[in-house]
Write an enzyme that holds these catalytic residues in place. Structure first.
Site, mmCIF file in Angstrom:
data_model
loop_
_atom_site.group_PDB
_atom_site.id
_atom_site.type_symbol
_atom_site.label_atom_id
_atom_site.label_comp_id
_atom_site.label_asym_id
_atom_site.label_seq_id
_atom_site.Cartn_x
_atom_site.Cartn_y
_atom_site.Cartn_z
ATOM 1 C CE LYS A 1 5.359 -27.758 48.755
ATOM 2 N NZ LYS A 1 5.825 -27.419 47.409
HETATM 3 C C1 LIG Z 1 4.635 -26.324 46.895
HETATM 4 C C2 LIG Z 1 4.960 -24.915 46.575
HETATM 5 C C3 LIG Z 1 4.027 -23.881 46.660
HETATM 6 C C4 LIG Z 1 2.578 -24.117 46.935
HETATM 7 O O1 LIG Z 1 2.315 -24.841 48.070
HETATM 8 P P1 LIG Z 1 0.927 -25.680 48.161
HETATM 9 O O2 LIG Z 1 0.903 -26.077 49.606
HETATM 10 O O3 LIG Z 1 1.064 -26.815 47.224
HETATM 11 O O4 LIG Z 1 -0.174 -24.747 47.815
HETATM 12 C C5 LIG Z 1 4.441 -22.592 46.423
HETATM 13 N N1 LIG Z 1 5.707 -22.319 46.094
HETATM 14 C C6 LIG Z 1 6.644 -23.270 45.975
HETATM 15 C C7 LIG Z 1 8.042 -22.877 45.625
HETATM 16 C C8 LIG Z 1 6.293 -24.613 46.187
HETATM 17 O O5 LIG Z 1 7.225 -25.555 46.039
#
Ligand SMILES: *Cc1c(COP(=O)(O)O)cnc(C)c1O
Length: 417
Positions: free
Chosen positions: A202
């Site tokens: 992210k």
């Molecule tokens: C990455 C992501 C998640 C989940 O996040 P994690 O930290 O990997 O559990 C949920 N929704 C979206 C749109 C994502 O890109």
């Protein structure tokens, strides 16, 4: 110019800065000092430490929300958001088909039924109309995903849902500092609850981690309890007021995340600058649709989304992505292998045991099955048009130049192929 796949020189030799290596992250001395501070304190968990509480306050202020609850992942952040709504088994939550499976896991983990609504063909996000078409007597919530950092029209969705008592959760895992249409507030503050991720890929990261924000003190309290076994710590009493799990963020993670949060504006500004440069060069290529100003200023570019029109470009998005990858720019056509409503866990109903619960009636109103054709626009985006390019806050002008060169090279070749 000969394509790399046909023996030509690749457009890019060195790998681009990437979220999985230090060259593509903003991790530095500040995070090292923060981790050291926590380790030296001897308190690595949040219950008797301060870092996670401080992170919650700082993030709530940055996003412009009243309350924040830290957790262990973006999926956890979504799970505690849905759990706070107190759904009955078999209640329905509307979700988009182009997202991470975490969006859907949060619903299933609450014994609720994910109902997929189709998306806007340009943004890949839910729309008020697509949501309205899926509302039933059992609909209790909608999870809106701001895909790739591009804003969904969440205000319009809220206007559709609020009169019916349907809650709106914003999944902002890809959308830090995204600004949805209709106002200046950030994504995550327009619905009832906003959910963020600190996972490695992210905008900012602590390895894994989640942040959930809300204006509603009652939802915040339920989320805090849910993330800590239903245990009301502030009373000093060892008791459990409601069902919960242990999603407590550690203070070690929180200390690193606090430093990353301080860098967030810089990260998003840098990604927008990369996007501006990409759009200035790629925006004129026939058959490719890119995000252009003024929309760039509302987007946060987790990825740089392009849409490819095969009839104009001459090759399909799978071929285009394969050629880009051969040129040294790794790209996945469609973002997903298949839209989320068609993943085997759902089509084969492998959730709890072998009976299809909670997609069965009862507890659902009807037996729910997922199949191709449920969301034709999302299926065509994943299967035919979506071509997201990498975007990173550490791209230098030379990186952007190579990216543009690779796309232009394949585009020119395709026109003559
Ligand atoms: C990455 C992501 C998640 C989940 O996040 P994690 O930290 O990997 O559990 C949920 N929704 C979206 C749109 C994502 O890109």
């Amino acid at each position: 110019m000969t394509l790399a796949s046909q023996g030509g020189t690749p457009a890019r030799i060195q790998p681009l800065p990437d979220v999985n290596d230090a060259r593509g992250r903003t991790l530095g001395e500040e995070e090292i000092a923060a981790a050291r501070r926590v380790i030296e304190s001897g308190t690595l968990w949040r219950v008797t430490g301060h870092e996670a509480s401080l992170l919650e306050g700082e993030f709530a202020e940055l996003i412009g929300s009243r309350h924040c609850v830290a957790s262990t992942s973006g999926t956890a952040a979504l799970h505690l958001a849905v759990a706070a709504l107190g759904l009955e088994p078999g209640d329905e939550v509307i979700v988009p088909p182009i997202t991470d499976f975490g969006t859907v896991i949060a619903v299933l983990a609450c014994n609720a039924v994910p109902i997929f609504a189709d998306v806007d063909p340009e943004t890949g996000c839910l729309t008020a109309a697509s949501v309205a078409a899926r509302i039933t007597a059992r609909t209790r919530a909608v999870i809106v995903v701001h895909l790739f950092g591009g804003p969904a029209d969440v205000d319009a969705i809220v206007n559709t849902c609020r009169p019916r008592g349907i809650r709106v959760i914003e999944d902002c895992a890809q959308a830090y500092l995204t600004v949805p249409p209709g106002g200046s507030g950030y994504a995550g503050t327009r619905g009832d609850i906003g959910c963020f991720s600190l996972q490695q890929s992210k905008h900012i990261t602590a390895g894994d981690g989640g942040l959930t924000v809300t204006e509603d003190v009652d939802l915040a309290r339920r989320m805090r309890l849910f993330a800590d076994k239903g245990w009301p710590r502030e009373t000093g009493e060892r008791t459990h007021l409601s069902y919960g799990v242990n999603y407590r963020m550690t203070d070690l993670t929180a200390a690193v995340a606090r430093e990353q949060v301080r860098k967030l504006h810089g990260v998003v500004e840098a990604r927008r600058a990369v996007a501006r440069a990409l759009s200035a060069s790629l925006g004129g290529l026939p058959g490719l649709t890119v995000v252009k100003d003024p929309a760039i200023e509302r987007h946060s570019f987790w990825l740089y989304p392009m849409l490819l029109d095969q009839a104009v470009v001459g090759i399909d998005h799978h071929r285009f992505a394969a050629e880009l990858t051969a040129e040294g720019i790794p790209v996945t056509a469609g973002y997903l292998v298949r839209p989320v409503h068609l993943v085997p866990a759902l089509t084969e109903r492998r959730i709890f045991g072998s009976h299809g619960f909670p997609l069965t009636s009862p507890p659902a109103d009807r037996d729910v099955h997922y199949a191709a054709g449920d969301c034709p626009i999302a299926e065509s985006m994943v299967g035919e048009t979506l071509l997201p390019l990498p975007c990173n806050e550490r791209f230098e002008p030379g990186d952007v130049r190579d990216l543009v060169h690779a796309v232009a090279k394949i585009h020119a070749w395709a026109a003559t192929a």
